[in-house]
Design an enzyme around this catalytic site. Structure first.
Site, PDB file in Angstrom:
ATOM      1  N   LEU A   1       0.820  -1.194  -0.008  1.00  0.00           N
ATOM      2  CA  LEU A   1      -0.087   0.051  -0.058  1.00  0.00           C
ATOM      3  C   LEU A   1       0.920   1.259  -0.009  1.00  0.00           C
ATOM      4  O   LEU A   1       0.325   2.210  -0.152  1.00  0.00           O
ATOM      5  CB  LEU A   1      -0.985   0.135   1.306  1.00  0.00           C
ATOM      6  CG  LEU A   1      -2.044  -1.040   1.250  1.00  0.00           C
ATOM      7  CD1 LEU A   1      -2.991  -1.093   2.207  1.00  0.00           C
ATOM      8  CD2 LEU A   1      -2.708  -0.910  -0.108  1.00  0.00           C
TER       9      LEU A   1
ATOM     10  N   ASP B   1       0.275  -9.644  -4.616  1.00  0.00           N
ATOM     11  CA  ASP B   1       1.598  -9.164  -4.626  1.00  0.00           C
ATOM     12  C   ASP B   1       1.449  -7.708  -5.424  1.00  0.00           C
ATOM     13  O   ASP B   1       2.469  -7.297  -6.245  1.00  0.00           O
ATOM     14  CB  ASP B   1       2.776  -9.786  -5.097  1.00  0.00           C
ATOM     15  CG  ASP B   1       4.210  -9.223  -4.907  1.00  0.00           C
ATOM     16  OD1 ASP B   1       4.246  -8.532  -4.140  1.00  0.00           O
ATOM     17  OD2 ASP B   1       5.293  -9.912  -5.401  1.00  0.00           O
TER      18      ASP B   1
END
Length: 431
Positions: A66, A308
């Site tokens: 993130l 991922d």
């Protein structure tokens, strides 16, 4: 949209891999943020027609970047969770390679607080194994556990010191956390930018051998057997790694693993045109490895599909292949890529949904991955045949580094609910 009392009417209620699997046409009633009824002819103040669509548990992703705190120009918690909701995910686990690294309580608490303030979906932080991801000293695992981490990992930096791995596994066992390893022996990898093989030789890119991954897994499994701690192999990419995990499971070791959609869908041939969007770590492998991954996913050796999701800006990607940062987006493309294997007949639809829901939830011991009556209403409604052409403008992510841009696939999340609250409504059904 706030939680309400509503019925999802006449969908395919689909919960594979549960203690009591479901696969039936019917209705799901949501009230007060929970699943309160599953059946036929259910009534509520609001009826949402989902005929011919799948009603499944909210998708769970064990491996997401993130970028917040510290690299918000690539992604942040608000944009990343919005992308997750658009992809059908209701729980995502975020990696610790932030700036500063998530290696202490303060950073964990920041992520948890920001996710609560601006996040569209549930965010479960993963804490670092070592301070600063440097592979030298253990991070403060106990403090991070209290603050909310669900696993420990040094993410893209493998822990090379075997003694440190042993101590980390012992700590992880004490706090009932899985250790997530990026399996790459750096001495064997020698800085290779793609898979070592015929394609790398042909295009003149330094490669890294498949044994760089499997050698690390083989070493770690010896330590796992000694410590009895939970061990999770991130983004498996080679046939040999699969063989090692399969054997470990047969021996009853507490081992789980994940595979990415891009390792299922692409091989090292995708790198032949020097497209840096195809540069990932571990690298895309051969067709034989790809076949082994699909087979292992179908038989349940691979527990979870994890994206991922690795956003990068043009600054990191629009450079020479060997200099480019590894990683590609995944949250919004995962579902249609996986459903493509279902359409081809290489993956059973029940197994595909299980690997996106209950499988990852069990791997990390997370709530979710179920639609049992009384459970929290984390739900994804899927149109398995809905076509989608991925364009940069249509992506919720801040970054656009996906090799699937411009391609048309099929399968969309049309509704996503988190605790009964609609966080994604593709067609405006709830307006």
């Amino acid at each position: 949209m706030e939680p309400g009392d509503l019925v999802l009417r006449v969908g395919r209620v689909f919960v594979p891999g549960a203690a009591r699997p479901l696969d039936q046409a019917g209705d799901v009633r949501i009230a007060a943020g929970r699943v309160v009824e599953i059946g036929r002819g259910l009534v509520a103040p609001r009826i949402v027609d989902v005929k011919d669509l799948w009603i499944v548990p909210g998708l769970v992703d064990l491996h997401v970047h993130l970028r917040e705190p510290g690299q918000e120009y690539k992604e942040d918690i608000e944009s990343g969770t919005r992308a997750a909701a658009a992809g059908g995910f209701t729980t995502i686990c975020c990696m610790p390679n932030t700036k500063p690294v998530n290696d202490q309580r303060a950073v964990t608490e920041l992520i948890v607080r920001r996710a609560r303030e601006v996040g569209s979906v549930r965010v479960r932080p993963i804490g670092a194994i070592t301070t600063g991801l440097l592979g030298e000293n253990l991070a403060d695992i106990a403090e991070m556990k209290e603050a909310g981490i669900v696993a420990i990992s040094d993410d893209g930096r493998p822990v090379m010191n075997a003694g440190l791995v042993r101590r980390a596994l012992e700590y992880a066992r004490t706090f009932d956390l899985p250790l997530v390893q990026h399996a790459e022996d750096l001495a064997l990898a020698e800085g290779g930018a793609m898979n070592e093989g015929a394609v790398a030789t042909r295009i003149g890119i330094r490669g890294q051998p498949a044994c760089a991954e499997s050698a690390m897994v083989a070493r770690d499994l010896e330590i796992v057997e000694w410590t009895g701690a939970r061990y999770h192999v991130a983004h498996v990419s080679t046939a040999r790694t699969i063989a090692l995990v399969r054997d470990a499971k047969r021996r009853g070791l507490p081992v789980t693993c994940e595979v990415t959609p891009h390792h299922l869908a692409l091989t090292d041939e995708a790198c032949a045109h020097y497209d840096t969007r195809t540069k990932v770590m571990p690298p895309l492998r051969t067709a034989a490895d790809q076949e082994a991954l699909i087979e292992a996913l179908a038989e349940g050796v691979i527990d979870a599909i994890a994206t991922d999701h690795a956003p990068h800006s043009p600054v990191e990607k629009e450079v020479e292949f060997e200099c480019a940062a590894p990683g590609m987006l995944g949250l919004e493309t995962a579902l249609p890529i996986v459903l493509d294997f279902v359409r081809m007949g290489t993956l059973d639809e029940r197994r595909a949904i299980a690997a996106l829901t209950g499988g990852p939830a069990r791997a990390f011991g997370l709530p979710g991955g179920t639609l049992a009556v009384g459970s929290v209403a984390d739900i994804c409604v899927i149109d398995p045949e809905r076509p989608v052409t991925f364009t940069a403008d249509a992506l919720a992510s801040k970054s656009k580094n996906s090799p699937f841009l411009g391609q048309t696939l099929a399968g969309r999340a049309v509704l996503t609910f988190v605790e009964g609250r609609c966080v994604h409504d593709l067609d405006g059904r709830l307006r």
